[in-house]
Design a protein around this motif. Sequence first.
Motif, PDB file in Angstrom:
ATOM      1  N   TYR A 154       0.912  -1.474   0.106  1.00 24.00           N
ATOM      2  CA  TYR A 154      -0.393  -0.330  -0.180  1.00 24.00           C
ATOM      3  C   TYR A 154       0.867   1.245  -0.020  1.00 24.00           C
ATOM      4  CZ  TYR A 154      -4.115  -3.132   0.313  1.00 24.00           C
ATOM      5  OH  TYR A 154      -4.831  -4.391   0.113  1.00 24.00           O
ATOM      6  N   TYR A 155       2.002   1.241   0.519  1.00 28.36           N
ATOM      7  CA  TYR A 155       2.491   3.152   1.109  1.00 28.36           C
ATOM      8  C   TYR A 155       3.474   2.392  -0.237  1.00 28.36           C
ATOM      9  CZ  TYR A 155       1.918   3.029   6.296  1.00 28.36           C
ATOM     10  OH  TYR A 155       1.290   3.256   7.691  1.00 28.36           O
ATOM     11  N   LEU A 156       3.971   1.992  -1.492  1.00 28.14           N
ATOM     12  CA  LEU A 156       4.360   1.828  -2.321  1.00 28.14           C
ATOM     13  C   LEU A 156       3.502   0.833  -2.902  1.00 28.14           C
ATOM     14  CD1 LEU A 156       8.333   1.365  -0.654  1.00 28.14           C
ATOM     15  CD2 LEU A 156       7.179   3.695  -1.404  1.00 28.14           C
ATOM     16  N   SER A 157       3.136   0.222  -3.156  1.00 34.26           N
ATOM     17  CA  SER A 157       2.664  -0.535  -3.383  1.00 34.26           C
ATOM     18  C   SER A 157       1.580   0.144  -4.559  1.00 34.26           C
ATOM     19  CB  SER A 157       1.808  -1.964  -3.310  1.00 34.26           C
ATOM     20  OG  SER A 157       0.617  -2.450  -2.228  1.00 34.26           O
ATOM     21  N   HIS A 158       0.723   0.778  -4.014  1.00 32.02           N
ATOM     22  CA  HIS A 158      -0.703   0.810  -4.331  1.00 32.02           C
ATOM     23  C   HIS A 158      -0.870   2.921  -4.858  1.00 32.02           C
ATOM     24  CE1 HIS A 158      -2.092  -3.348  -4.334  1.00 32.02           C
ATOM     25  NE2 HIS A 158      -3.339  -2.875  -4.751  1.00 32.02           N
ATOM     26  N   THR A 159       0.414   2.718  -3.843  1.00 27.22           N
ATOM     27  CA  THR A 159       0.299   4.823  -3.900  1.00 27.22           C
ATOM     28  C   THR A 159       1.098   5.281  -5.477  1.00 27.22           C
ATOM     29  OG1 THR A 159       0.434   5.122  -2.049  1.00 27.22           O
ATOM     30  CG2 THR A 159       1.759   6.793  -3.241  1.00 27.22           C
ATOM     31  N   TYR A 160       0.681   6.256  -5.944  1.00 31.11           N
ATOM     32  CA  TYR A 160       1.139   6.530  -7.300  1.00 31.11           C
ATOM     33  C   TYR A 160       2.038   7.672  -7.134  1.00 31.11           C
ATOM     34  CZ  TYR A 160      -2.364   4.059  -9.912  1.00 31.11           C
ATOM     35  OH  TYR A 160      -3.361   2.656 -10.095  1.00 31.11           O
ATOM     36  N   MET A 161       2.755   7.769  -7.625  1.00 32.86           N
ATOM     37  CA  MET A 161       4.282   8.766  -6.993  1.00 32.86           C
ATOM     38  C   MET A 161       5.320   8.983  -8.481  1.00 32.86           C
ATOM     39  SD  MET A 161       7.027   7.408  -4.457  1.00 32.86           S
ATOM     40  CE  MET A 161       6.080   6.375  -3.401  1.00 32.86           C
ATOM     41  N   PRO A 162       6.304  10.079  -9.102  1.00 34.04           N
ATOM     42  CA  PRO A 162       6.514   9.892  -9.952  1.00 34.04           C
ATOM     43  C   PRO A 162       8.325   9.102 -10.529  1.00 34.04           C
ATOM     44  CG  PRO A 162       6.495  11.872  -9.699  1.00 34.04           C
ATOM     45  CD  PRO A 162       5.810  11.426  -8.002  1.00 34.04           C
ATOM     46  N   PHE A 163       8.177   8.417 -11.431  1.00 37.11           N
ATOM     47  CA  PHE A 163       9.666   7.678 -11.054  1.00 37.11           C
ATOM     48  C   PHE A 163       9.740   8.111 -12.744  1.00 37.11           C
ATOM     49  CE2 PHE A 163       8.154   4.183 -12.830  1.00 37.11           C
ATOM     50  CZ  PHE A 163       6.687   3.690 -12.437  1.00 37.11           C
ATOM     51  N   GLU A 164      11.149   7.903 -12.655  1.00 37.00           N
ATOM     52  CA  GLU A 164      11.967   7.207 -14.268  1.00 37.00           C
ATOM     53  C   GLU A 164      12.118   6.076 -14.619  1.00 37.00           C
ATOM     54  OE1 GLU A 164      15.306   9.330 -16.684  1.00 37.00           O
ATOM     55  OE2 GLU A 164      14.634  10.539 -14.672  1.00 37.00           O
ATOM     56  N   PRO A 165      11.591   5.526 -16.126  1.00 35.65           N
ATOM     57  CA  PRO A 165      11.793   3.749 -16.496  1.00 35.65           C
ATOM     58  C   PRO A 165      12.788   3.966 -16.752  1.00 35.65           C
ATOM     59  CG  PRO A 165       9.263   4.869 -16.602  1.00 35.65           C
ATOM     60  CD  PRO A 165      10.018   5.517 -16.746  1.00 35.65           C
ATOM     61  N   PRO A 166      14.337   2.948 -16.795  1.00 33.10           N
ATOM     62  CA  PRO A 166      15.295   3.468 -17.498  1.00 33.10           C
ATOM     63  C   PRO A 166      14.927   2.876 -19.326  1.00 33.10           C
ATOM     64  CG  PRO A 166      15.198   1.829 -16.067  1.00 33.10           C
ATOM     65  CD  PRO A 166      13.614   1.820 -15.351  1.00 33.10           C
ATOM     66  N   ASP A 167      15.497   3.785 -19.777  1.00 32.52           N
ATOM     67  CA  ASP A 167      15.435   3.560 -21.149  1.00 32.52           C
ATOM     68  C   ASP A 167      15.787   1.740 -21.706  1.00 32.52           C
ATOM     69  OD1 ASP A 167      16.219   4.521 -23.841  1.00 32.52           O
ATOM     70  OD2 ASP A 167      17.492   3.675 -23.854  1.00 32.52           O
ATOM     71  N   ALA A 168      15.356   0.568 -22.341  1.00 33.82           N
ATOM     72  CA  ALA A 168      15.235  -0.595 -23.192  1.00 33.82           C
ATOM     73  C   ALA A 168      16.420  -0.904 -23.351  1.00 33.82           C
ATOM     74  CB  ALA A 168      14.513  -0.858 -23.237  1.00 33.82           C
ATOM     75  N   GLU A 169      16.937  -0.096 -24.031  1.00 37.56           N
ATOM     76  CA  GLU A 169      18.257  -0.646 -24.548  1.00 37.56           C
ATOM     77  C   GLU A 169      19.840  -0.591 -23.441  1.00 37.56           C
ATOM     78  OE1 GLU A 169      20.064   1.726 -28.251  1.00 37.56           O
ATOM     79  OE2 GLU A 169      17.706   1.275 -29.185  1.00 37.56           O
ATOM     80  N   ARG A 170      19.445   1.019 -22.905  1.00 38.61           N
ATOM     81  CA  ARG A 170      20.400   1.024 -21.732  1.00 38.61           C
ATOM     82  C   ARG A 170      20.211  -0.273 -20.423  1.00 38.61           C
ATOM     83  NH1 ARG A 170      20.932   7.269 -20.009  1.00 38.61           N
ATOM     84  NH2 ARG A 170      21.149   7.975 -22.370  1.00 38.61           N
ATOM     85  N   VAL A 171      19.833  -0.638 -20.266  1.00 39.39           N
ATOM     86  CA  VAL A 171      19.363  -1.995 -19.645  1.00 39.39           C
ATOM     87  C   VAL A 171      19.431  -2.749 -20.211  1.00 39.39           C
ATOM     88  CG1 VAL A 171      17.576  -3.815 -18.047  1.00 39.39           C
ATOM     89  CG2 VAL A 171      16.824  -0.913 -18.233  1.00 39.39           C
ATOM     90  N   ASP A 172      19.641  -3.138 -21.606  1.00 35.14           N
ATOM     91  CA  ASP A 172      19.983  -4.320 -22.258  1.00 35.14           C
ATOM     92  C   ASP A 172      21.764  -4.607 -21.889  1.00 35.14           C
ATOM     93  OD1 ASP A 172      17.383  -5.496 -23.180  1.00 35.14           O
ATOM     94  OD2 ASP A 172      17.851  -4.284 -25.335  1.00 35.14           O
ATOM     95  N   ALA A 173      22.215  -2.972 -22.160  1.00 35.61           N
ATOM     96  CA  ALA A 173      23.418  -2.567 -21.709  1.00 35.61           C
ATOM     97  C   ALA A 173      23.821  -3.563 -20.625  1.00 35.61           C
ATOM     98  CB  ALA A 173      24.446  -1.633 -22.199  1.00 35.61           C
ATOM     99  N   PHE A 174      22.905  -3.157 -19.694  1.00 28.73           N
ATOM    100  CA  PHE A 174      23.281  -2.757 -17.869  1.00 28.73           C
ATOM    101  C   PHE A 174      23.457  -4.264 -17.703  1.00 28.73           C
ATOM    102  CE2 PHE A 174      21.836  -2.782 -13.391  1.00 28.73           C
ATOM    103  CZ  PHE A 174      22.863  -2.987 -12.868  1.00 28.73           C
ATOM    104  N   LEU A 175      22.640  -5.143 -18.312  1.00 29.59           N
ATOM    105  CA  LEU A 175      21.922  -6.618 -17.926  1.00 29.59           C
ATOM    106  C   LEU A 175      22.571  -7.181 -18.779  1.00 29.59           C
ATOM    107  CD1 LEU A 175      20.681  -7.980 -15.319  1.00 29.59           C
ATOM    108  CD2 LEU A 175      18.460  -7.597 -15.840  1.00 29.59           C
ATOM    109  N   PRO A 176      23.138  -8.685 -18.755  1.00 29.56           N
ATOM    110  CA  PRO A 176      23.259  -8.891 -19.871  1.00 29.56           C
ATOM    111  C   PRO A 176      22.543 -10.088 -19.802  1.00 29.56           C
ATOM    112  CG  PRO A 176      25.347  -9.271 -18.540  1.00 29.56           C
ATOM    113  CD  PRO A 176      24.309  -8.306 -17.835  1.00 29.56           C
ATOM    114  N   ALA A 177      22.148 -11.227 -20.480  1.00 27.99           N
ATOM    115  CA  ALA A 177      21.455 -12.395 -20.597  1.00 27.99           C
ATOM    116  C   ALA A 177      21.968 -13.266 -19.502  1.00 27.99           C
ATOM    117  CB  ALA A 177      21.409 -13.668 -21.890  1.00 27.99           C
ATOM    118  N   TYR A 178      21.030 -14.103 -19.148  1.00 29.61           N
ATOM    119  CA  TYR A 178      21.652 -15.160 -17.969  1.00 29.61           C
ATOM    120  C   TYR A 178      22.254 -16.100 -18.486  1.00 29.61           C
ATOM    121  CZ  TYR A 178      20.218 -18.258 -14.808  1.00 29.61           C
ATOM    122  OH  TYR A 178      21.158 -19.693 -13.719  1.00 29.61           O
TER     123      TYR A 178
END
Lengths: 198, 404
Positions: free
Chosen positions: B168-192
């Motif tokens: 609730y405090y976080l799960s159901h509350t709405y607040m701003p955040f920045e979703p990371p860019d997908a390409e950058r996530v791919d560079a940061f997190l290689p395949a398992y």
Amino acid sequence: MQQTNDQIIQIRWHGRGGQGAITAAKVVAEAAFRSGYGGAVMAPTFGTERRGAPVTTSLKISRSKIYDLSPITTPDIVVVLDHMILHEVDVTSGLKPGGWIIMNSPRMVKDYSFPGYRTAVANATRLGVEAGLRKGVVNTGIIGALGRASGLIGIDILAETIAEEFSGRNPDANALAARLVYDATLMDDSTTGGPTDA
Amino acid sequence: MSKAIIESGNVAAAMAVQLARAEVIAAYPITPQTPVTEKLSELITAGRMDAEYVAVESEHSAMAVCIGAASAGVRAFTATSSNGLLYMSEQLHWAAGARLPIVMCVVNRGIGAPWSVWNDHQDAISQRDAGWIQIFAKDHQEIVDMTLKAFRLAELVHIPVMVNYDGYYLSHTYMPFEPPDAERVDAFLPAYQYKHALSPEHPESLNTVTLPDARLDVQGVKRGGYMDLRHNLHEEMGMAIEVWEEIDRDFQTHFGRGGAPVTDPYRCDDAEVVIVAMGSMANQFRVVVDRLRQDDGIRAGVLALQMYRPFPGAMLARALQSAKHVMVYEKGLSYGSQGALYGDIKSALYPYPSRPQLHNFIVGLGGREIPTESLYQTTKTSCAPDRILPPAQSDVPQWIGLQL
């Protein structure tokens, strides 16, 4: 290091389960954020709510990030989606002196007396139908009254955000409802309270 | 222009899992977690996420499916809360012992009986000795960022990671955040990549009955017995703190956010009174700290504990050496003893020369409201100079906000 004491505007929403108060508060959070309020936190109060029962949700907006997620106890503004809730809930509980009570009601603003507070009233139920919404859809209309009375967020950005939120679900009629209510909102900002029997 | 959006914490978590390209999601619904896995199932059905959603009949099976997927070299995710977490407890221990890099969001909720759907930390704390890494997010941005980093940590150290955030405090509350860019996530997190991935071409026998003593394997190499393997888990768990810090530094170079992966101090540099808390309550305390400094001239700070297991004991003890008072506020406890976090901190301080006055507060169980005003009053009263309690009174938890 960022300080946390920037002013936070606290808005408590009173509606009934299923009436869309949470969606309305979410739309206003989004619009506030787009208008430059870097902090916008919308926290529904969860209980054992069921359809039709009184529910509340909290919206805090601030120019900077909000760290305190505790529920609102001293709102600056209360928004009431259904005037009949006044018979069940003390919507003024904790409301700051001079705070706004913004209400969807078929009655006139002069019919209400809330000494110490400011009152804004519009018939969002009727105006929603005029805008082309199903009877009883009031959550988008009341946003117009909040925009008008509080002056916090412009009606254009509110209407635009409503249209996006309701994309695929009557976006134009929902946005129009807010505009009609914005224009029709009657306000008593004297804080002395009206003359009446409410 | 900021790419920030406003959404719920559960959607933030689901977005992170989508960006992480998890390939198997297995979950059983439970409030307040359900919207996470609902969102993931929507994304998969809409073709926006290339993963298999396995609808199971229980949390125990959800974790079993994740164990199977991870054993086959597949990135797996699940989420749960409360009694759901407890129901998978046996499989939690298995996942940790089998050293499988599963990531799970735990949307923290009180435990029944009696039933409560509201927030506290008893679910996570009850599983602290399962061998999982446990991290706690304070806001939506941290839910996203920690979940992404958690996959990398789990896969580097081969230990599963629980990303905790407040129901609730976080799960159901709405607040701003920045979703990371997908390409950058791919560079940061290689395949398992899992070198022991189950494969008919390379049969291996894993996690069978393991004798008490070390012995030679079929190639004549000496292999550990049960105790040696468990010692490895403990040692590598400890090393995970540094790995987590390295991952955070790399995350910063990719995304420009981070810098406080293990503890997040606020106004602690000159603080005489340091509050220690986990999750969203640590952010709430920032407001309290500002007020104590401004209105009362009390040099207060709050130290948010971001990583609970492995426990950064030495780091905490050093950070608390110059404090006069350390106030541990927690949403759970070991019944008949004291707050688990309080006990951990007290134990961490023991070998160090300076032992600040410790205070333990139990708050917010089962969603009992935590008014900021009461946090302020409690902290202020407890550090008053004339309020020195004998150990028999000071070393017991004080319950804040009781109504009976």
